[in-house]
Scaffold this motif. Structure first.
Motif, PDB file in Angstrom:
ATOM      1  N   LEU A  13      13.864   3.769  -3.045  1.00  0.00           N
ATOM      2  CA  LEU A  13      13.781   5.002  -2.249  1.00  0.00           C
ATOM      3  C   LEU A  13      13.223   6.179  -3.043  1.00  0.00           C
ATOM      4  CD1 LEU A  13      16.846   5.505   0.076  1.00  0.00           C
ATOM      5  CD2 LEU A  13      14.431   5.219   0.620  1.00  0.00           C
ATOM      6  N   LEU A  14      13.761   6.299  -4.269  1.00  0.00           N
ATOM      7  CA  LEU A  14      13.385   7.441  -5.083  1.00  0.00           C
ATOM      8  C   LEU A  14      11.873   7.463  -5.307  1.00  0.00           C
ATOM      9  CD1 LEU A  14      15.428   9.469  -6.027  1.00  0.00           C
ATOM     10  CD2 LEU A  14      15.205   8.537  -8.346  1.00  0.00           C
ATOM     11  N   HIS A  15      11.334   6.288  -5.539  1.00  0.00           N
ATOM     12  CA  HIS A  15       9.902   6.181  -5.780  1.00  0.00           C
ATOM     13  C   HIS A  15       9.127   6.596  -4.523  1.00  0.00           C
ATOM     14  CE1 HIS A  15       6.224   4.599  -7.584  1.00  0.00           C
ATOM     15  NE2 HIS A  15       5.936   4.132  -6.366  1.00  0.00           N
ATOM     16  N   GLN A  16       9.602   6.101  -3.365  1.00  0.00           N
ATOM     17  CA  GLN A  16       8.938   6.440  -2.109  1.00  0.00           C
ATOM     18  C   GLN A  16       8.940   7.955  -1.890  1.00  0.00           C
ATOM     19  OE1 GLN A  16      10.148   4.330   1.383  1.00  0.00           O
ATOM     20  NE2 GLN A  16      10.732   2.537   0.199  1.00  0.00           N
ATOM     21  N   TYR A  17      10.094   8.558  -2.192  1.00  0.00           N
ATOM     22  CA  TYR A  17      10.232  10.003  -2.015  1.00  0.00           C
ATOM     23  C   TYR A  17       9.215  10.727  -2.879  1.00  0.00           C
ATOM     24  CZ  TYR A  17      12.221  14.679  -2.409  1.00  0.00           C
ATOM     25  OH  TYR A  17      12.391  16.023  -2.426  1.00  0.00           O
ATOM     26  N   TRP A  18       9.104  10.241  -4.117  1.00  0.00           N
ATOM     27  CA  TRP A  18       8.214  10.891  -5.059  1.00  0.00           C
ATOM     28  C   TRP A  18       6.762  10.792  -4.583  1.00  0.00           C
ATOM     29  CZ3 TRP A  18       7.556  14.522  -8.170  1.00  0.00           C
ATOM     30  CH2 TRP A  18       6.459  14.555  -9.042  1.00  0.00           C
ATOM     31  N   VAL A  19       6.401   9.595  -4.101  1.00  0.00           N
ATOM     32  CA  VAL A  19       5.038   9.402  -3.611  1.00  0.00           C
ATOM     33  C   VAL A  19       4.749  10.370  -2.479  1.00  0.00           C
ATOM     34  CG1 VAL A  19       3.529   7.793  -2.370  1.00  0.00           C
ATOM     35  CG2 VAL A  19       4.884   6.991  -4.309  1.00  0.00           C
ATOM     36  N   TRP A  20       5.736  10.480  -1.548  1.00  0.00           N
ATOM     37  CA  TRP A  20       5.579  11.365  -0.385  1.00  0.00           C
ATOM     38  C   TRP A  20       5.424  12.827  -0.813  1.00  0.00           C
ATOM     39  CZ3 TRP A  20       9.728  14.356   2.237  1.00  0.00           C
ATOM     40  CH2 TRP A  20       9.305  14.890   3.457  1.00  0.00           C
ATOM     41  N   LEU A  21       6.333  13.225  -1.716  1.00  0.00           N
ATOM     42  CA  LEU A  21       6.368  14.625  -2.139  1.00  0.00           C
ATOM     43  C   LEU A  21       5.106  15.003  -2.896  1.00  0.00           C
ATOM     44  CD1 LEU A  21       8.369  17.022  -2.128  1.00  0.00           C
ATOM     45  CD2 LEU A  21       8.973  16.366  -4.448  1.00  0.00           C
ATOM     46  N   SER A  22       4.742  14.160  -3.853  1.00  0.00           N
ATOM     47  CA  SER A  22       3.572  14.513  -4.667  1.00  0.00           C
ATOM     48  C   SER A  22       2.322  14.482  -3.799  1.00  0.00           C
ATOM     49  CB  SER A  22       3.437  13.572  -5.868  1.00  0.00           C
ATOM     50  OG  SER A  22       3.378  12.233  -5.418  1.00  0.00           O
ATOM     51  N   GLN A  47       0.829  -1.213   0.000  1.00  0.00           N
ATOM     52  CA  GLN A  47       0.000   0.000   0.000  1.00  0.00           C
ATOM     53  C   GLN A  47       0.860   1.259   0.000  1.00  0.00           C
ATOM     54  OE1 GLN A  47      -3.580  -0.007   0.502  1.00  0.00           O
ATOM     55  NE2 GLN A  47      -3.659   2.227   0.356  1.00  0.00           N
ATOM     56  N   TYR A  48       1.901   1.292   0.810  1.00  0.00           N
ATOM     57  CA  TYR A  48       2.715   2.501   0.947  1.00  0.00           C
ATOM     58  C   TYR A  48       4.021   2.435   0.200  1.00  0.00           C
ATOM     59  CZ  TYR A  48      -0.932   3.899   3.903  1.00  0.00           C
ATOM     60  OH  TYR A  48      -2.165   4.230   4.325  1.00  0.00           O
ATOM     61  N   GLY A  49       4.125   1.424  -0.622  1.00  0.00           N
ATOM     62  CA  GLY A  49       5.277   1.381  -1.500  1.00  0.00           C
ATOM     63  C   GLY A  49       6.591   1.182  -0.760  1.00  0.00           C
ATOM     64  N   LEU A  50       6.537   0.554   0.418  1.00  0.00           N
ATOM     65  CA  LEU A  50       7.781   0.400   1.169  1.00  0.00           C
ATOM     66  C   LEU A  50       8.709  -0.609   0.506  1.00  0.00           C
ATOM     67  CD1 LEU A  50       6.654   0.567   4.895  1.00  0.00           C
ATOM     68  CD2 LEU A  50       7.553   2.340   3.418  1.00  0.00           C
ATOM     69  N   ASP A  51       8.162  -1.401  -0.422  1.00  0.00           N
ATOM     70  CA  ASP A  51       9.028  -2.368  -1.109  1.00  0.00           C
ATOM     71  C   ASP A  51       9.635  -1.761  -2.365  1.00  0.00           C
ATOM     72  OD1 ASP A  51       6.573  -2.043  -2.182  1.00  0.00           O
ATOM     73  OD2 ASP A  51       6.235  -4.166  -2.663  1.00  0.00           O
ATOM     74  N   LYS A  52       9.207  -0.543  -2.672  1.00  0.00           N
ATOM     75  CA  LYS A  52       9.719   0.119  -3.879  1.00  0.00           C
ATOM     76  C   LYS A  52      11.054   0.804  -3.575  1.00  0.00           C
ATOM     77  CE  LYS A  52       6.030  -0.536  -6.533  1.00  0.00           C
ATOM     78  NZ  LYS A  52       4.775  -0.055  -5.974  1.00  0.00           N
TER      79      LYS A  52
END
Lengths: 332, 623
Positions: free
Chosen positions: A67-76, A60-65
């Motif tokens: 880092l860069l992807h996680q950052y992007w999800v957070w930022l957007s 759900q929160y992309g923790l398996d993705k």
């Protein structure tokens, strides 16, 4: 002027972007993530772990993705007003923070007002009565205020407030109002409790400001233009407020940018000691448990406050001091 | 109108009273100009502060009276008895007696407009509506020579030049039409041409309004041109007082006589020396030798040759929101040669680029273009091409004496460390040599070697400047650049340091480049003089040629603006015009640079050069 402000706001964007990266990286720096430390904690307590739920959250929160992807999800997400989900509270971050943010802002503003109201008259008195008994006495008090650890002061104040005023220990309101809807009684209860944390958090800042105001004003009082004013026949009070105090205000305005974040982050230990329902204690636990969206949102909030504060103080400085406004880069 | 009788003022320094004024008495009559003369620390300013009731907090009036007859009210009050903060005193202060200070830069508040600061005095003392007040202020600004008074009302002090700020200050002191104005060194911080215009302005306003003027100054030239009565002060006492003519022609007191002899004048005979109030004796020792100029193979080569030096500064635009840059030509195509053993004078007003020039020669600032060729008597050295160790080695040849003796010495180093530092940097000699050298340097500048262990703060300005000179001599340079070395010193000390520099030049065979804004000082010490204006050398000539026959309009304006300490050579105030002689746009052909691509030196013979437009002929000069 408008162009200047616009340019300043534009430069805030890359600044905040870099801060967001730093915040994200630092939160991610310790090994593992929230779910791992959560599993470890549950296992150490001998409880079983629902592998399915963990797996669901992870996806759900992309923790398996990466880092860069996680950052992007957070930022957007943040840009759209979605500050993410707090794992620890099982709630969206906005709901966790909610009231606490409001109370934090109330305490901070009250603290700043307290600091100004106390520091100004004392600083002016100390400077205009340099080396008098009053100056020495107030300076000693100020140093005591600077030197006393906040948490100690908090405990002492709580004790006396309880003994003499019957104020309940800890918190920002009497226990019956917690989670109760807003009402006049609740507000009164908050005001009853508010002054203790305000004094505790504000003391050292007040003491520091007294010293700075005194030093700055003393410098200005020596200046020739003050003598010019006296020679014109200005009465002392008007002379003081119109000339040296006005110039001494510069430092004070320049300080506004730093004031907000210092007050808010400086209050965290006090908030823990006094168990205040502010944001401080949550930030602390969120950092400990790697509740990354909660912690990250907090830190970003502080960053925005700092950057906006600096902008506000720069604009105020320009309005106050024509040398900043008109002088440009011309040196003498 | 004002009568000071037996005034005594004490300063309280750490609990013990130190007398600043002892038994001071003098009178100022209506409409009269009285000059209070003395060196720093003589109590002139304390006297003015006592009259204004603005003494520092640690000062008390111990005895005496300050009687003031207000012509408006006809009352007679003793200011010494009044509480400085009483309404009556505040009414006198600014209303009946006003003051202008020395430093126009710091005397005005930086964050209030000129109009606000000037009109404030008016609103305090006179019944005037806001509108009337602003109108009166505008009229006053017009009267003191602001070209656009309505615009000036809303300007801030930092937007004005020093001269205009002092005019604003005068407007502030005059706005209430006081019956007495105290001018505390009103022109000391200003350039000579601006000084002449401000003095003229004060005289005109004084005549117009019929007010009395108490002029405080150390400059005998200003006194000779402004005062009717003179009061000479020394160490808090009045040494001598009387009418100007009487005092100047027939000084009685030793101190005044000594002071008169210490001031450099244009009419000094060749070889005549100034007589300092306190003489010092310089002794040479074994370590420092005269530079043997006659033994050098190429001694006749110019010691230093500067060719086409230029330096432009880029300043950020005038408004905080714009990013435009303004260009400022600090040094523009400067060329000259300095002969071995001469003193080459560079004279010009503040901002003319003389200090930038000296720093370029020292390799502290990099020029945009041009050459600096130093000749050590054997070979020519291209100073701009030097690098690393070569540059370090070269620096032994050329040293610098700074203007401000207070900031030029590190307060945390002893005199010994200060004198030794150049030797350590250049790795010269062992500790014994360095100690001996420091001792000898101290004797050379006439100071007691026992002072070597002291720190700079325990010395006076003149002594500090001598320490600065000793430091410059430590490496035994052949060329020394002196950047305004005496402008921060009192007249009596100035003569002492000038004589010392002259003696050292003789004894050690030194070459000087001497930078100053003071024409009398330059006249006393220099052999050849270059006049700088706006980054350019406009005229270059041997001393006597320049002073007897100045050709360039700027040089002429400069010379005519100097107030001489002689009654026989009064400033011709009528000739002083408001137009700025330092504004190249106003120079007439052939000196003009407006619309002209290139200027060049015209040779007038005997080493006299003047900068003119290319292609103009000597016959143009006469026109």
């Amino acid at each position: 002027m408008l162009g200047y402000i616009l340019r300043r706001i534009l430069t805030m964007i890359p600044t905040l972007l870099v801060i967001s990266m730093l915040v994200f990286v630092i939160i991610q720096l310790p090994p593992g993530d929230y779910l791992e430390s959560h599993i470890a904690e549950l296992q150490s307590q001998g409880e079983s772990v629902d592998e399915n739920k963990i797996q669901f959250l992870r996806e759900q929160y992309g923790l398996d993705k990466p880092l860069l992807h996680q950052y992007w999800v957070w930022l957007s997400g943040m840009l759209q007003g979605d500050f993410g989900y707090s794992f620890e509270y099982d709630l969206p971050v906005t709901e966790v923070v909610g009231d606490r943010l409001f109370l934090t802002i109330i305490i901070s503003i009250a603290t700043i007002l307290f600091t100004w109201m106390v520091a100004f008259p004392i600083g002016i008195y100390s400077a205009t009565h340099q080396y008098s008994w009053g100056d020495y006495g107030l300076s000693t008090l100020g140093f005591l205020g600077l030197a006393t650890p906040n948490f100690l002061l908090a405990l002492v104040m709580l004790y006396f407030a309880n003994v003499y005023f019957g104020t309940s220990i800890g918190g920002l309101m009497d226990p019956e109002y917690i989670d109760a809807p807003w009402s006049i009684d609740k507000l009164v209860s908050i005001l009853e409790h508010l002054w203790i944390p305000v004094i505790v958090i504000g003391t050292s800042g007040t003491a520091g400001m007294i010293r700075r105001l005194r030093a700055n004003l003393l410098d200005e009082l020596q200046k020739q233009y003050v003598t010019t004013g006296r020679a014109k026949g200005l009465p002392p009070g008007k002379l003081l407020t119109k000339y040296p105090l006005r110039v001494a205000l510069n430092f004070f305005v320049a300080d506004i940018g730093n004031l907000l974040p210092t007050v808010i982050s400086g209050a965290e230990i006090v908030a823990v000691v006094m168990s205040l329902p502010t944001t401080g204690p949550i930030l602390l636990s969120a950092l400990q448990s790697q509740d990354m969206y909660l912690a990250g949102s907090f830190l970003m909030f502080l960053a925005v406050l700092t950057v906006v504060g600096v902008l506000v103080s720069d604009i105020a400085l320009a309005l106050l001091d024509p040398r900043v406004r008109l002088g440009g880069g011309v040196s003498k | 109108m004002l009568e000071v009788n037996n005034l005594a003022v004490d300063f309280d320094l750490q609990g013990s009273p130190v007398p600043a004024l002892k038994d001071v008495s003098f009178k100022v009559n209506q409409g009269e100009t009285v000059a209070l003369v003395g060196e720093s620390g003589s109590g002139k300013s304390v006297t003015s502060q006592a009259i204004m009731g603005i003494l520092p907090r640690n000062a008390t009036i111990r005895a005496g009276e300050i009687l003031f007859n207000s012509p408006e009210t006809g009352q007679r009050v003793d200011i010494a008895q009044l509480d400085p903060e009483s309404p009556q005193m505040r009414q006198i202060r600014g209303g009946s007696i006003s003051i202008i200070f020395q430093e126009p830069m710091t005397s005005l508040s930086p964050v209030h407009t000129i109009g606000d600061q000037i009109s404030e005095a008016l609103f305090l003392h006179r019944d005037a509506s806001r509108e009337e007040g602003m109108k009166l202020t505008e009229a006053m600004l017009q009267q003191v020579g602001f070209a656009e008074p309505s615009r000036a009302l809303n300007m801030f002090p930092f937007e004005l030049s020093g001269g205009l700020r002092q005019r604003a200050m005068i407007a502030m002191a005059m706005i209430c039409h006081p019956s007495l104005m105290i001018a505390d060194e009103p022109t000391t911080a200003l350039d000579v041409t601006i000084q002449a215009r401000i003095l003229k302005l004060i005289r005109e306003l004084q005549a117009e309004l019929g007010m009395a003027l108490l002029l405080i100054t150390h400059d005998l030239g200003v006194v000779a041109n402004m005062a009717e009565q003179v009061v000479v002060m020394y160490h808090g006492r009045v040494m001598e007082a009387g009418p100007l003519k009487h005092l100047f022609e027939n000084p009685q007191h030793e101190y005044l006589k000594a002071l008169m002899h210490a001031v450099p004048r244009f009419d000094l005979k060749p070889g005549e020396r100034l007589v300092p109030v306190r003489e010092i004796h310089s002794e040479t020792g074994a370590l420092i030798d005269k530079h043997p100029s006659d033994q050098l193979p190429n001694a006749s080569e110019p010691h230093l040759r500067v060719k086409d030096l230029s330096k432009t500064y880029h300043l950020h635009g005038g408004n905080w929101s714009s990013s435009k840059t303004r260009q400022l030509l600090a040094v523009d195509q400067v060329s000259f040669e300095v002969e071995r053993g001469e003193c080459f004078g560079v004279v010009g007003e503040s901002g003319c680029g003389k200090t930038t020039l000296s720093k370029i020669i020292m390799r502290a600032i990099t020029p945009d273009q041009g050459d600096i060729i130093y000749h050590d008597g054997r070979q020519a050295i291209d100073v701009r091409a030097l690098d690393g160790d070569d540059l370090l080695a070269f620096r032994r040849n050329m040293q610098f004496i700074f203007q401000d003796p207070y900031s030029a010495l590190n307060p945390r180093m002893t005199v010994f460390d200060i004198l030794r530092e150049p030797l350590v940097v250049h790795d010269k000699g062992d500790m014994d040599y360095q100690r001996e050298m420091a001792t000898e340097l101290m004797r050379l500048v006439g100071m007691d070697p026992r002072f070597l262990n002291r720190y700079p703060h325990s010395f006076s300005g003149g002594q500090r400047q001598r320490i600065g000179i000793a430091r410059a001599l430590a490496l035994q340079p052949a060329l020394i650049i002196c950047d305004e070395p005496v402008s921060a010193l009192d007249v009596s000390i100035q003569a002492q340091v000038l004589n010392l520099l002259k003696d050292l030049q003789q004894e050690l065979g030194l070459t000087y480049i001497f930078i100053s804004h003071n024409l009398a000082v330059i006249h006393y010490i220099a052999n050849r003089i270059a006049v700088m204006c706006r980054g350019r050398i406009v005229e270059l000539a041997p001393r006597d040629r320049l002073f007897e026959n100045p050709v360039h309009p700027y040089t002429q304006a400069l010379l005519s603006a100097v107030p001489h300490p002689e009654l026989s050579q009064p400033l011709s105030f009528e000739a002083i015009t408001e137009s700025a002689a330092s504004e190249p746009a106003l120079w007439q052909f052939p000196f003009t640079i407006a619309g002209i691509e290139k200027t060049d030196f015209m040779d007038l013979g005997d080493g006299h050069f003047v900068r003119v437009a290319v292609g103009s002929k000597p016959s143009d000069l006469a026109a």
